[in-house]
Design a protein around this motif. Structure first.
Motif, PDB file in Angstrom:
ATOM      1  N   THR A 173      -0.680   4.214  -0.750  1.00  0.00           N
ATOM      2  CA  THR A 173      -1.290   3.908  -2.837  1.00  0.00           C
ATOM      3  C   THR A 173      -1.022   5.177  -3.483  1.00  0.00           C
ATOM      4  O   THR A 173      -1.330   6.139  -2.953  1.00  0.00           O
ATOM      5  CB  THR A 173      -3.012   3.198  -2.108  1.00  0.00           C
ATOM      6  N   ALA A 174      -0.763   4.691  -4.646  1.00  0.00           N
ATOM      7  CA  ALA A 174      -0.988   6.101  -5.559  1.00  0.00           C
ATOM      8  C   ALA A 174      -2.362   5.892  -6.149  1.00  0.00           C
ATOM      9  O   ALA A 174      -2.550   5.266  -6.742  1.00  0.00           O
ATOM     10  CB  ALA A 174       0.408   4.930  -6.278  1.00  0.00           C
ATOM     11  N   HIS A 175      -2.788   7.065  -6.660  1.00  0.00           N
ATOM     12  CA  HIS A 175      -4.382   7.271  -7.152  1.00  0.00           C
ATOM     13  C   HIS A 175      -3.620   7.399  -9.010  1.00  0.00           C
ATOM     14  O   HIS A 175      -3.108   8.135  -8.566  1.00  0.00           O
ATOM     15  CB  HIS A 175      -5.007   7.852  -6.018  1.00  0.00           C
ATOM     16  N   ASP A 176      -5.237   7.042  -9.029  1.00  0.00           N
ATOM     17  CA  ASP A 176      -5.548   8.099 -10.608  1.00  0.00           C
ATOM     18  C   ASP A 176      -5.585   9.523 -10.287  1.00  0.00           C
ATOM     19  O   ASP A 176      -5.937  10.117  -9.056  1.00  0.00           O
ATOM     20  CB  ASP A 176      -6.751   7.095 -11.196  1.00  0.00           C
ATOM     21  N   ARG A 177      -6.142  10.179 -11.360  1.00  0.00           N
ATOM     22  CA  ARG A 177      -5.724  11.835 -11.841  1.00  0.00           C
ATOM     23  C   ARG A 177      -7.084  12.066 -10.732  1.00  0.00           C
ATOM     24  O   ARG A 177      -8.172  11.258 -10.745  1.00  0.00           O
ATOM     25  CB  ARG A 177      -6.245  11.901 -12.945  1.00  0.00           C
ATOM     26  N   ALA A 178      -7.193  12.713  -9.735  1.00  0.00           N
ATOM     27  CA  ALA A 178      -8.287  12.864  -8.813  1.00  0.00           C
ATOM     28  C   ALA A 178      -8.177  14.805  -8.878  1.00  0.00           C
ATOM     29  O   ALA A 178      -8.496  15.681  -8.780  1.00  0.00           O
ATOM     30  CB  ALA A 178      -8.362  12.225  -7.680  1.00  0.00           C
ATOM     31  N   HIS A 179      -8.060  15.027  -6.779  1.00  0.00           N
ATOM     32  CA  HIS A 179      -7.339  15.920  -6.928  1.00  0.00           C
ATOM     33  C   HIS A 179      -6.005  16.613  -7.246  1.00  0.00           C
ATOM     34  O   HIS A 179      -6.095  18.288  -7.881  1.00  0.00           O
ATOM     35  CB  HIS A 179      -7.106  16.517  -5.206  1.00  0.00           C
ATOM     36  N   THR A 180      -4.923  15.971  -7.837  1.00  0.00           N
ATOM     37  CA  THR A 180      -3.990  16.030  -8.474  1.00  0.00           C
ATOM     38  C   THR A 180      -3.583  14.575  -9.312  1.00  0.00           C
ATOM     39  O   THR A 180      -4.305  14.308  -9.707  1.00  0.00           O
ATOM     40  CB  THR A 180      -2.278  16.503  -7.195  1.00  0.00           C
ATOM     41  N   ARG A 181      -2.840  14.983 -10.050  1.00  0.00           N
ATOM     42  CA  ARG A 181      -2.071  13.581 -10.637  1.00  0.00           C
ATOM     43  C   ARG A 181      -1.457  12.672 -10.284  1.00  0.00           C
ATOM     44  O   ARG A 181      -0.726  11.627 -10.673  1.00  0.00           O
ATOM     45  CB  ARG A 181      -1.511  14.327 -12.368  1.00  0.00           C
ATOM     46  N   HIS A 182      -1.252  12.945  -8.770  1.00  0.00           N
ATOM     47  CA  HIS A 182       0.006  12.811  -8.076  1.00  0.00           C
ATOM     48  C   HIS A 182      -0.275  12.322  -6.331  1.00  0.00           C
ATOM     49  O   HIS A 182       0.822  12.328  -5.666  1.00  0.00           O
ATOM     50  CB  HIS A 182       1.243  12.836  -8.081  1.00  0.00           C
ATOM     51  N   ASP A 183      -1.699  11.794  -5.988  1.00  0.00           N
ATOM     52  CA  ASP A 183      -1.896  11.851  -4.782  1.00  0.00           C
ATOM     53  C   ASP A 183      -1.546  10.572  -4.242  1.00  0.00           C
ATOM     54  O   ASP A 183      -1.906   9.709  -4.757  1.00  0.00           O
ATOM     55  CB  ASP A 183      -3.537  11.613  -4.660  1.00  0.00           C
ATOM     56  N   LEU A 184      -1.558  10.972  -3.358  1.00  0.00           N
ATOM     57  CA  LEU A 184      -0.432   9.490  -2.273  1.00  0.00           C
ATOM     58  C   LEU A 184      -1.874   9.290  -0.948  1.00  0.00           C
ATOM     59  O   LEU A 184      -1.221  10.246  -0.379  1.00  0.00           O
ATOM     60  CB  LEU A 184       0.770   9.476  -2.241  1.00  0.00           C
ATOM     61  N   THR A 185      -2.130   7.932  -0.987  1.00  0.00           N
ATOM     62  CA  THR A 185      -2.457   7.915   0.864  1.00  0.00           C
ATOM     63  C   THR A 185      -1.806   6.824   1.277  1.00  0.00           C
ATOM     64  O   THR A 185      -0.992   6.349   1.136  1.00  0.00           O
ATOM     65  CB  THR A 185      -4.027   7.425   0.726  1.00  0.00           C
ATOM     66  N   VAL A 186      -2.280   6.995   3.136  1.00  0.00           N
ATOM     67  CA  VAL A 186      -1.581   6.410   3.521  1.00  0.00           C
ATOM     68  C   VAL A 186      -2.409   5.885   4.760  1.00  0.00           C
ATOM     69  O   VAL A 186      -3.544   6.512   5.166  1.00  0.00           O
ATOM     70  CB  VAL A 186      -0.429   6.989   4.721  1.00  0.00           C
ATOM     71  N   PHE A 187      -2.239   4.532   4.934  1.00  0.00           N
ATOM     72  CA  PHE A 187      -3.147   4.500   5.549  1.00  0.00           C
ATOM     73  C   PHE A 187      -2.827   2.779   7.006  1.00  0.00           C
ATOM     74  O   PHE A 187      -2.090   2.400   6.597  1.00  0.00           O
ATOM     75  CB  PHE A 187      -4.737   3.112   4.818  1.00  0.00           C
ATOM     76  N   ASP A 188      -2.895   3.391   8.229  1.00  0.00           N
ATOM     77  CA  ASP A 188      -2.338   2.650   9.333  1.00  0.00           C
ATOM     78  C   ASP A 188      -3.408   0.974   9.655  1.00  0.00           C
ATOM     79  O   ASP A 188      -4.244   1.696  10.185  1.00  0.00           O
ATOM     80  CB  ASP A 188      -2.323   3.579  10.390  1.00  0.00           C
ATOM     81  N   GLU A 189      -3.396   0.797   9.470  1.00  0.00           N
ATOM     82  CA  GLU A 189      -4.089  -0.733   9.606  1.00  0.00           C
ATOM     83  C   GLU A 189      -4.651  -0.786  10.903  1.00  0.00           C
ATOM     84  O   GLU A 189      -5.478  -1.679  11.524  1.00  0.00           O
ATOM     85  CB  GLU A 189      -3.106  -2.427   9.062  1.00  0.00           C
ATOM     86  N   LYS A 190      -3.523  -0.559  11.775  1.00  0.00           N
ATOM     87  CA  LYS A 190      -2.811  -0.681  13.613  1.00  0.00           C
ATOM     88  C   LYS A 190      -4.280  -0.257  13.600  1.00  0.00           C
ATOM     89  O   LYS A 190      -4.992  -0.923  14.896  1.00  0.00           O
ATOM     90  CB  LYS A 190      -1.975  -1.050  13.995  1.00  0.00           C
ATOM     91  N   THR A 191      -4.023   1.073  13.528  1.00  0.00           N
ATOM     92  CA  THR A 191      -5.411   1.970  14.255  1.00  0.00           C
ATOM     93  C   THR A 191      -6.570   2.422  13.636  1.00  0.00           C
ATOM     94  O   THR A 191      -7.957   3.223  13.513  1.00  0.00           O
ATOM     95  CB  THR A 191      -5.440   3.565  14.794  1.00  0.00           C
ATOM     96  N   GLY A 192      -6.588   2.198  11.931  1.00  0.00           N
ATOM     97  CA  GLY A 192      -7.494   2.196  10.501  1.00  0.00           C
ATOM     98  C   GLY A 192      -8.296   3.599  10.508  1.00  0.00           C
ATOM     99  O   GLY A 192      -8.816   4.078  10.182  1.00  0.00           O
ATOM    100  N   THR A 193      -6.380   4.196  10.846  1.00  0.00           N
ATOM    101  CA  THR A 193      -6.043   5.527  10.864  1.00  0.00           C
ATOM    102  C   THR A 193      -6.139   6.129   8.734  1.00  0.00           C
ATOM    103  O   THR A 193      -4.991   4.916   8.500  1.00  0.00           O
ATOM    104  CB  THR A 193      -4.706   5.976  11.481  1.00  0.00           C
ATOM    105  N   LEU A 194      -6.895   6.438   8.224  1.00  0.00           N
ATOM    106  CA  LEU A 194      -6.458   7.237   6.911  1.00  0.00           C
ATOM    107  C   LEU A 194      -5.898   7.937   6.914  1.00  0.00           C
ATOM    108  O   LEU A 194      -6.850   9.347   7.107  1.00  0.00           O
ATOM    109  CB  LEU A 194      -7.836   6.827   6.288  1.00  0.00           C
ATOM    110  N   ILE A 195      -4.889   8.572   6.431  1.00  0.00           N
ATOM    111  CA  ILE A 195      -4.011   9.724   6.089  1.00  0.00           C
ATOM    112  C   ILE A 195      -4.497  10.421   4.528  1.00  0.00           C
ATOM    113  O   ILE A 195      -3.638   9.666   3.576  1.00  0.00           O
ATOM    114  CB  ILE A 195      -2.834   9.883   6.339  1.00  0.00           C
TER     115      ILE A 195
END
Length: 304
Positions: A173-195
């Motif tokens: 997921t590409a997020h709106d401006r927050a920590h930086t202008r280009h924060d990207l998160t990764v969610f592993d659906e199988k284990t419910g792990t959010l990076i």
């Protein structure tokens, strides 16, 4: 979105050849969920430390392939990460994902070029990468970083995309401006792990390089996700519903006190020395990063 040239190297200045593989350190990785491995970096300032990593590094193993999320700040660290992965699996590494442009998270990408992955980042990453990478390279001048060369992304995420490692879908997921202008998160659906990358700091003082209000808004979105654990950009893996609670209190208090300083006509330099100093004992590297956060927040909030 694909860039026209894969694995483009931006070579800045004269760079000495990388050290031999015998000098590559061994890193330990904890399996924090089935198939999810994390190395927790030291909480230290990258520009004054003599070693690395100072940020967390993660890799996820599917049935068919491996994805790496954040690779450290140097080729040496990237080599150590790759060696750690190969101790666990020989599956192909198909994606190297960068959560944002700060150098402690992506300068190890160089070590993965021969693996021929997609180098994945936020759609706004390339512009900030080009603008800031020269400055970062000038400052990373200890022997540990000798030979490090930044690598441009080859795949960009504009909103959301899913990659499958073999019965292992990852939601990027590409997020709106927050920590930086280009924060990207990764969610592993199988284990419910959010990076989260640096959308979450644990113990390390949060660092504001984007929008304070945006960061608070994005945090609400992350808190609403069905995660079971969160791997932050810095600090220990979190479980339970309160993963973001301490950081949210800091960011909310920062907004409140900076607004109060602006209303009292306290100048920005004085505010950087006086606002929210009551939380200094709760965070590491507070004196280094908190005054910068106040200045960044002041510049944003004075125009509300």
């Amino acid at each position: 979105m694909m860039l026209p040239i894969r694995h483009t190297l931006m070579l800045l200045g004269t760079l000495i050849s990388f050290t031999t593989s015998a000098e590559t350190p061994n890193l330990t990785f904890s399996e924090v969920a089935p198939g999810v491995y994390c190395h927790q970096g030291e909480i230290a300032d990258l520009f004054t430390t003599q070693t690395d990593p100072v940020a967390n590094m993660t890799f996820i193993v599917g049935n068919d392939a491996v994805a790496v999320i954040d690779t450290g700040a140097s080729q040496r660290t990237g080599e150590a990460l790759l060696k750690g992965i190969r101790r666990i699996t020989k599956l192909p590494i198909t994606h190297v994902i960068t959560t944002h442009v700060h150098p402690d998270h992506h300068f190890g990408n160089q070590a993965f070029i021969e693996e021929d992955p997609q180098f994945v980042a936020h759609t706004r990453y390339p512009g900030d990468f080009a603008a800031k990478v020269g400055y970062y390279m000038e400052r990373l001048n200890s022997p540990w970083f000798t030979g490090t060369k930044p690598v441009a992304p080859t795949q960009l995420v504009e909103t959301e995309t899913v990659i499958d490692l073999g019965d292992r879908p990852l939601v990027l997921t590409a997020h709106d401006r927050a920590h930086t202008r280009h924060d990207l998160t990764v969610f592993d659906e199988k284990t419910g792990t959010l990076i989260t990358g640096d959308l979450l700091f644990i113990d390390h003082t949060p660092t504001l390089d984007g929008s304070l209000i945006g960061w608070l808004n994005v945090t609400k979105q992350l808190e609403a996700m069905p995660y079971k654990r969160v791997i932050p950009g810095h600090g220990a893996v979190q479980t339970g519903p309160d993963a973001f609670k301490k950081q949210t209190r800091y960011l909310s208090s920062l907004a409140q006190e900076v607004r109060a300083a602006i209303q009292k006509n306290i100048d920005i330099n004085t505010a950087s020395e006086t606002v929210l100093t009551s939380q200094s004992s709760e965070w590491k590297l507070f004196e280094l990063f908190h005054p910068r956060n106040v200045i960044q927040a002041y510049k944003e909030l004075e125009w509300e």
